[in-house]
Write a protein that holds these residues in place. Structure first.
Motif, PDB file in Angstrom:
ATOM      1  N   LEU A 109      -7.390   1.137   1.569  1.00 26.30           N
ATOM      2  CA  LEU A 109      -8.817   1.424   1.056  1.00 26.30           C
ATOM      3  C   LEU A 109      -8.413   2.205   0.476  1.00 26.30           C
ATOM      4  O   LEU A 109      -8.824   2.076  -0.924  1.00 26.30           O
ATOM      5  CB  LEU A 109      -9.977   1.955   2.236  1.00 26.30           C
ATOM      6  N   THR A 110      -7.934   3.560   0.702  1.00 25.79           N
ATOM      7  CA  THR A 110      -7.905   4.512  -0.720  1.00 25.79           C
ATOM      8  C   THR A 110      -6.689   4.120  -1.653  1.00 25.79           C
ATOM      9  O   THR A 110      -7.457   4.155  -2.496  1.00 25.79           O
ATOM     10  CB  THR A 110      -7.907   5.688   0.021  1.00 25.79           C
ATOM     11  N   PHE A 111      -5.935   3.351  -1.427  1.00 23.60           N
ATOM     12  CA  PHE A 111      -4.904   2.718  -2.697  1.00 23.60           C
ATOM     13  C   PHE A 111      -6.080   2.035  -3.765  1.00 23.60           C
ATOM     14  O   PHE A 111      -5.821   1.817  -4.486  1.00 23.60           O
ATOM     15  CB  PHE A 111      -4.088   2.023  -1.996  1.00 23.60           C
ATOM     16  N   LEU A 112      -6.729   0.927  -2.810  1.00 22.84           N
ATOM     17  CA  LEU A 112      -7.270  -0.016  -3.780  1.00 22.84           C
ATOM     18  C   LEU A 112      -7.828   0.701  -4.840  1.00 22.84           C
ATOM     19  O   LEU A 112      -8.314   0.576  -5.838  1.00 22.84           O
ATOM     20  CB  LEU A 112      -8.439  -0.870  -2.592  1.00 22.84           C
ATOM     21  N   TYR A 113      -9.330   1.643  -3.777  1.00 19.91           N
ATOM     22  CA  TYR A 113     -10.353   2.605  -5.021  1.00 19.91           C
ATOM     23  C   TYR A 113      -9.226   2.985  -5.957  1.00 19.91           C
ATOM     24  O   TYR A 113      -9.527   3.199  -6.935  1.00 19.91           O
ATOM     25  CB  TYR A 113     -10.593   3.474  -4.062  1.00 19.91           C
ATOM     26  N   LEU A 152       2.104  -2.380   2.476  1.00 23.17           N
ATOM     27  CA  LEU A 152       0.572  -1.175   2.804  1.00 23.17           C
ATOM     28  C   LEU A 152       1.243   0.244   3.112  1.00 23.17           C
ATOM     29  O   LEU A 152       0.707   1.391   3.168  1.00 23.17           O
ATOM     30  CB  LEU A 152       0.357  -2.336   4.212  1.00 23.17           C
ATOM     31  N   ASP A 153       2.120   0.182   3.806  1.00 24.37           N
ATOM     32  CA  ASP A 153       2.801   1.080   4.176  1.00 24.37           C
ATOM     33  C   ASP A 153       3.120   2.518   3.307  1.00 24.37           C
ATOM     34  O   ASP A 153       2.666   3.762   3.521  1.00 24.37           O
ATOM     35  CB  ASP A 153       4.224   1.517   5.292  1.00 24.37           C
ATOM     36  N   GLU A 154       3.907   1.893   1.352  1.00 20.91           N
ATOM     37  CA  GLU A 154       3.517   2.940   1.077  1.00 20.91           C
ATOM     38  C   GLU A 154       2.028   2.537   0.144  1.00 20.91           C
ATOM     39  O   GLU A 154       2.025   4.374  -0.559  1.00 20.91           O
ATOM     40  CB  GLU A 154       4.573   2.023  -0.533  1.00 20.91           C
ATOM     41  N   LEU A 158       0.626   6.417  -1.305  1.00 20.61           N
ATOM     42  CA  LEU A 158       0.397   6.421  -2.226  1.00 20.61           C
ATOM     43  C   LEU A 158      -1.267   6.811  -2.239  1.00 20.61           C
ATOM     44  O   LEU A 158      -1.751   7.600  -2.671  1.00 20.61           O
ATOM     45  CB  LEU A 158       0.508   5.259  -3.124  1.00 20.61           C
ATOM     46  N   GLY A 159      -2.271   6.576  -1.909  1.00 31.44           N
ATOM     47  CA  GLY A 159      -3.401   6.425  -1.432  1.00 31.44           C
ATOM     48  C   GLY A 159      -3.934   8.350  -1.211  1.00 31.44           C
ATOM     49  O   GLY A 159      -4.956   8.790  -1.802  1.00 31.44           O
ATOM     50  N   GLN A 160      -2.917   8.586   0.270  1.00 35.51           N
ATOM     51  CA  GLN A 160      -3.115   9.611   0.514  1.00 35.51           C
ATOM     52  C   GLN A 160      -3.022  11.377  -0.403  1.00 35.51           C
ATOM     53  O   GLN A 160      -3.154  11.787  -0.855  1.00 35.51           O
ATOM     54  CB  GLN A 160      -2.479  10.214   1.886  1.00 35.51           C
TER      55      GLN A 160
END
Length: 368
Positions: A109-113, A152-154, A158-160
């Protein structure tokens, strides 16, 4: 080696446009069972989660709108072009928003945002919209964008990382805001509803004519610079007329909302009557009327953000009364109001000699 995949966004997520029950005023409610009504003004200045709304709509309006839930992303398709937000609550979105729902669980979710808000995505939106007469996003345009994604793991890593950068930016923004508060410590912040008496206008279609005792104040009466223009519509009988130094505000505007929230000052007693889609703001004597007039008109972007709908923007009584005004001491208000009024008079003088004159930038700077 971890590979990145290129896909059309529409192949990975559900994309839907919001909708508005109309007339929206008939669906606004304070009842406990009301549904959160998400407007542009509910989006946070800092951060990216929408956690509350200023207004709610009746459940019977649900079939005319689009319901969203926590974890959904919504994308503004007009005002804040292409800016994403994450829903932290259940709610309903009007047609100024697009829903982005990760039904296939293809994204962190954070990555998509962060992905949806990148300059590369905005560049694709503008490229795909090239040639369109309206600079708005739609389901097909957003769905046609190409995204490049890792597994998804990467995505999570990246999102964090991107989130930590956002937090750092937010920290510095708070320090900046604190410095600004120190700068204006002597100024009081008040809501417009505390400074004025608000009243909506009513329709006079059956009684109006091209001549009469009282002139109607309608949408055509207020110019983009806050001047008062003749409406050309009159009535002969009225129990409540406007008073000198009343403010009148545009509540509805077709198109881009350039008149939405504009105010004009009534010049004399018992000559004008308020028509529909215009509101009365009667000063309660705690603020200088020329200062308030200039302050509201210099912050018109606030009212454009509050507008609901796409083809016709409207602002509610709550949006008007919750508008926050920075007030110096009354004597200082008068000096500022007088100074800004003199600038307006000077502009009017030059407009009679030239077809177009830009307003001095000092008006925007002095409002902080």
């Amino acid at each position: 080696m971890i590979t990145w995949e290129q896909r059309k966004l529409s192949e990975l997520v559900q994309i839907e446009r919001g909708g508005s029950p109309r007339p929206i005023e008939a669906y606004i409610t304070d009842a406990p069972n009301g549904l959160n009504w998400v407007k542009i003004g509910d989006a946070p200045v800092q951060g990216h989660y929408i956690t509350k709304t200023a207004e709610k709509i009746k459940p019977e309006g649900l079939s005319k709108t689009r319901q969203v839930q926590p974890g959904d992303l919504i994308l503004s398709n007009s005002m804040s072009f292409g800016k994403p937000y994450i829903m932290g609550i259940d709610g309903c979105i009007h047609d100024g928003w697009l829903l982005i729902r990760d039904n296939k669980k293809a994204f962190d979710l954070t990555f998509l945002y962060h992905l949806l808000g990148t300059p590369q995505m905005l560049s694709q939106y503008k490229s795909l919209a090239a040639g369109s007469t309206v600079n708005n996003l739609n389901k097909e345009l957003v769905g046609g964008t190409i995204v490049t994604i890792p597994n998804l793991d990467e995505q999570q890593v990246l999102g964090q990382y991107l989130e930590s950068l956002d937090n750092l930016i937010t920290l510095h923004q708070r320090k900046y805001n604190l410095c600004n508060k120190v700068k204006v410590y002597a100024w009081e912040q008040r809501k417009l509803g505390e400074l004025t008496i608000y009243r909506n206008g009513t329709g006079h279609e059956e009684k109006q004519s091209e001549s009469g005792k009282y002139e109607l104040i309608n949408l055509n009466s207020i110019s983009i610079d806050g001047g008062l223009k003749p409406s050309g519509k009159f009535i002969d009988e009225e129990t409540e007329t406007l008073l000198k130094d009343d403010l009148v505000m545009v509540l509805s505007d077709v198109g881009h909302g350039d008149l939405l929230g504009r105010v004009a000052i009534i010049p004399e007693n018992n000559r004008f009557v308020l028509n529909q889609r215009v509101a009365l703001l009667r000063n309660n004597s705690s603020v200088d009327i020329k200062y308030l007039f200039s302050y509201i008109n210099a912050h018109q972007i606030y009212f454009k953000k509050q507008g609901a709908g796409s083809s016709q923007l409207n602002i509610s009584r709550g949006s008007v009364e919750n508008f926050e005004v920075l007030l110096p001491h009354k004597d200082e208000q008068k000096k500022i109001g007088k100074y800004l009024s003199s600038i307006d008079n000077l502009i009017t003088l030059h407009q009679r000699k030239k077809k177009y004159t830009k307003k001095p930038i000092i008006l925007l700077k002095i409002t902080f």
